[in-house]
Scaffold this active site. Sequence first.
Site, PDB file in Angstrom:
ATOM      1  N   ASP A 165      -8.707   8.054  -2.344  1.00 11.11           N
ATOM      2  CA  ASP A 165      -9.307   6.749  -2.604  1.00 11.11           C
ATOM      3  C   ASP A 165      -8.227   5.670  -2.530  1.00 11.11           C
ATOM      4  O   ASP A 165      -8.357   4.641  -1.848  1.00 11.11           O
ATOM      5  CB  ASP A 165      -9.933   6.799  -4.013  1.00 11.11           C
ATOM      6  CG  ASP A 165     -10.770   5.581  -4.334  1.00 11.11           C
ATOM      7  OD1 ASP A 165     -10.985   4.753  -3.430  1.00 11.11           O
ATOM      8  OD2 ASP A 165     -11.210   5.458  -5.489  1.00 11.11           O
TER       9      ASP A 165
ATOM     10  N   ASP B 166      -7.216   2.991   0.874  1.00  9.25           N
ATOM     11  CA  ASP B 166      -7.218   1.522   0.754  1.00  9.25           C
ATOM     12  C   ASP B 166      -5.862   0.950   1.148  1.00  9.25           C
ATOM     13  O   ASP B 166      -5.774  -0.096   1.800  1.00  9.25           O
ATOM     14  CB  ASP B 166      -7.554   1.099  -0.681  1.00  9.25           C
ATOM     15  CG  ASP B 166      -9.027   0.776  -0.833  1.00  9.25           C
ATOM     16  OD1 ASP B 166      -9.833   1.346  -0.065  1.00  9.25           O
ATOM     17  OD2 ASP B 166      -9.375  -0.039  -1.701  1.00  9.25           O
TER      18      ASP B 166
END
Length: 364
Positions: free
Chosen positions: A251, A255
């Site tokens: 995650d 990003d």
Amino acid sequence: MEKTIAVIAGDGIGPEIVREAGKVLDRVCEKYGHTFHYTDVLMGGCSIDAFGVPLTDETIRVCKESDAVLMGSIGGDAATSPWYKLEPALRPEAGLLKLRKALNLYCNLRPAYLFKELADSCPLAAKEGGRNFDLVICRELTGGLYFGERYTREIDGLVTAVDTAVYNENEIRRIAVKAFETAMKRNRRVTSVDKANVLDTSRLWRKVVAEVAADYPEVELSNMLVDNCAMQLVKDPEQFDVIVTGNMFGDILSDEASMITGSIGMLSSASLSDGTFGLYEPSHGSAPDIAGLGIANPIATVLSAAMMLRYSFDLQEEADAVDAAVRQTLADGYRSADLMPKGDTSGLTAQSCSELGDRICERI
Ligand code: NAD
């Protein structure tokens, strides 16, 4: 070819960007003689408004019965939207987590590559020969810390919060296989990222990934600690081909990888199950700050639709045609607002979300 696609336009800019991806898919059908049947379903904030819950059984059913799912994005502004006054299990994002689990979407592929035309937006320091990276993050999506037992209660007089990271060997094996299969179609290098100096889940992860690697002698495997990987991504992203990692590390790293391309509006993603089924959505969120203004960049969603053609429908030529049309649109100087440089804009033409979709369609 005839295929069925469930469409979750979602919230914020979702409907605007999905409309453009739909136009591009229609153009592909027209040019290559395919037929795609679309079924619109609700998820996220719009589903809360209509049904009181972020995800209904009906949406799950339609998605399961389709060949693939195309999604925009869900959610709103957490500070102002009434959706975030609801208990966590009824908020928009809970619908997405539940859908991933219900559809067994355990593998999230997020490519991060630098478009030559947008190289000036890359925030990394210049490098001799120019910046030129092309990597994919393969993130485990239905296990680990985000799905383990969690609670907050008073223990020994202190309010204490507990989250549990759990992985079993099968969950690790199947994501490792997806990573090695992806690497076989690319540059045959896999970097497995973990925190094996601290976590038991990571030590098991490393062991199982090494076992899977034995079945792929053509692929070079290396291991990297997640803190080092975070650093290497901004120092030397060119070293990576496929990064495979667990849910929470993936995650955060994905990003980070998206930001080094300099343009969050460009990054596609695919969430895959066993077989060919997948859900395709941009990496960015619902951008409530620009929703309804017609200025969103639809390219991440268009490129996600291209991933659908490639991974779920095995239409490689058609997927290549969409990727090439996006490149050509940029090369011809068309830009959405987020891609416009601050300084000199000579040679560039500003486009609305819908206009940029049209320019891409014209080039297919
Ligand atoms: P965001 O990605 O929506 O927006 C971050 C910034 O990038 C904003 O300034 C936005 O205007 C800009 N931006 C994003 N996409 C763009 C595009 N296509 N074109 C031009 N500009 C774009 O992140 P956020 O503001 O942190 O989150 C907003 C909402 O989205 C939240 O409710 C969050 O939970 C949700 N979210 C949903 C998903 C998903 O649906 N999978 C993913 C991430 C965030």
